[in-house]
Design an enzyme around this catalytic site. Structure first.
Site, short mmCIF file in Angstrom:
data_model
loop_
_atom_site.label_atom_id
_atom_site.label_comp_id
_atom_site.label_asym_id
_atom_site.label_seq_id
_atom_site.Cartn_x
_atom_site.Cartn_y
_atom_site.Cartn_z
N HIS A 169 -8.86 59.12 97.38
CA HIS A 169 -8.81 60.52 96.94
C HIS A 169 -7.43 61.15 97.13
O HIS A 169 -7.17 62.24 96.61
CB HIS A 169 -9.88 61.36 97.66
CG HIS A 169 -9.57 61.65 99.09
ND1 HIS A 169 -10.15 60.95 100.13
CD2 HIS A 169 -8.76 62.58 99.67
CE1 HIS A 169 -9.71 61.44 101.28
NE2 HIS A 169 -8.87 62.43 101.03
N ASP A 201 -13.53 54.74 98.95
CA ASP A 201 -12.43 55.70 99.08
C ASP A 201 -11.20 55.06 99.71
O ASP A 201 -10.57 55.62 100.61
CB ASP A 201 -12.88 56.92 99.89
CG ASP A 201 -11.88 58.08 99.81
OD1 ASP A 201 -11.14 58.13 98.81
OD2 ASP A 201 -11.83 58.90 100.74
N SER A 278 -5.61 62.43 105.81
CA SER A 278 -6.36 61.43 105.05
C SER A 278 -5.48 60.23 104.71
O SER A 278 -4.36 60.38 104.22
CB SER A 278 -6.89 62.05 103.75
OG SER A 278 -7.82 63.07 104.03
#
EC number: 3.4.21.108
Length: 434
Positions: A169, A201, A278
């Protein structure tokens, strides 16, 4: 001749940086001269006029004697001075030998060395962590003329030849953008997306540079709840940021988080993870990556993808590279909205309600928006971090998959009902086509 040599010796001492010794000897001689003159004046005061010639002769003799160099004063000051200088030089040499290892040592001692285990972990692996920027090629900074940053994230080097691991993402579903990677030493390189797995992901990037420091991969299967871990990354674009905490759970099922079609047991940690973390590594005390930071629910509740699952993805990605399959042909690209979200399961809802008074008590389902990319359709439509999406085009939203379905249904506009604190609001978003 002897008197001339003595005068030369005095001049030599004066010029060769022994002023203290020289003036001390002169002052001693002057003091003796003053005492002799005083005694002579006192003794001869009774016979004033008759002994003037004798007194003058005595004064002349005293002056002649005092003008001679005082060897006793010289020995008195020169010998201790010389011995002190020699002793000082010996002590300095000895001190240099003793202090050299202490001065060159950079590691702290005492309690700092004993208890700063986090610093030891960071020192061994931080160089392999990178900062990832997503540049919008349609909008440029007014002053620099460079593309503006649309989003950012983290990653870490897993091969010396420039292979980088991050979250999917972070890099996909962002049209009209380019990816840049900044290393820990400040160098910046353009990156290409090599492989993506949207289900887990995960994604890999490639930059054209060799001999990079590599992050060692550990084993998440051996982790225990309560173990210390360190999260490294670039939260809020602040690169080289370090936070620490413990493993709260090693078996947090994806179903508990409302993530359908994912057979993953996430690592839960209380290490501070926020926007920009992230894709960064979650590291154990051996300096090995045991997870990939993926999402945050609230302060003290964050999740990472276990490294054992990541290794499976990397093996499959290596096989796909050998076959020559590309990322664009293997994975469909959805319409772009520009948010990062999390399904609100009953357990997460209960936790959020207990932590915040701004959560509506009658809320039973929804998707939490915890990041909105600046300049994205979601940002233009008015979505904000912390909003909870409950309906899209009059359909209930119970998990993130419902949002993806709404993006893929073909509707030009998405009419959303959201909760912002205890207030219900309506927003309209027009997603961008890929």
């Amino acid at each position: 001749m002897a008197f001339r040599r003595i005068n030369n010796l005095e001049l030599f001492i004066k010029r060769c940086s022994a002023p203290t010794l020289y003036y001390s000897s002169i002052r001693t001689a002057t003091g003796n001269n003053y005492s002799n003159n005083t005694a002579n004046i006192t003794t001869d005061s009774s016979s004033s006029s008759n002994n003037n010639s004798n007194r003058n002769n005595k004064n002349d003799n005293n002056n002649e004697d005092n003008n001679k160099f005082n060897w006793r004063s010289l020995v008195r000051f020169f010998v201790p001075f010389s011995l002190g200088a020699v002793a000082s030089s010996l002590v300095m040499k000895r001190d240099d030998l003793e202090l050299t290892p202490t001065i060159s040592a950079a590691r702290p001692s005492g309690r700092r060395r004993e208890f700063n285990f986090i610093a030891d972990v960071v020192g061994g692996c931080a160089d392999s962590v990178v900062y990832i920027e997503i540049k919008d090629t349609r909008h440029f900074d007014y002053f620099s003329g460079q593309p503006i940053t649309a989003s950012n994230g983290s990653g870490f080097v897993i091969e010396q030849n420039g292979l980088i691991l991050t979250n999917a993402h972070v890099v996909i579903n962002k049209p009209h953008t380019m990816v840049q990677v900044r290393l820990s030493d400040g160098r910046t390189f353009p990156a290409t997306i090599e492989d993506v797995d949207q289900t887990s992901d995960l994604a890999t990037l490639r930059i054209q540079v060799n001999n990079l420091p590599v992050m060692r991969l550990g084993k998440s299967s051996t982790l225990r709840s309560g173990e210390w871990v360190v999260a490294l990354g670039s939260p809020l674009a602040l690169s080289n940021t370090v936070t620490a905490g413990v493993i709260s759970s090693t078996q947090r099922a994806s179903q508990e988080l409302g993530l359908r079609n994912r057979d993953i047991n996430y690592l839960q940690t209380d290490a501070a993870i926020t926007f920009g973390n992230s894709g960064g590594p979650l590291v154990n005390l051996d300096g090995e990556a045991i997870g990939v930071n993926s999402m945050k629910v609230t302060a003290g509740i964050s999740f990472a993808i276990p490294i054992d699952y990541v290794k499976v993805f990397l093996e499959r990605a290596a096989e796909r590279r050998k076959k020559g399959s590309a990322y664009k042909t293997g994975y469909p690209v959805k319409r772009y909205m520009g948010i990062t979200m999390l399904t609100l399961t009953p357990d997460i809802l209960f936790e959020l309600k207990s932590r915040s008074q701004n959560m509506p008590s009658n809320l039973m389902h929804g998707v939490l928006v915890w990041k909105v990319i600046v300049g994205s359709p979601a940002h233009s439509g008015g979505l904000q971090p912390g909003d909870i999406v409950t309906h899209i085009n009059k359909k209930e939203i119970k998990n993130s998959s419902d949002v993806y379905d709404a993006l893929g249904c073909g509707d030009k506009e998405l009419n959303m009902i959201i909760m912002r604190g205890v207030k219900q609001m309506h927003v309209t978003i027009t997603p961008e086509d890929p």
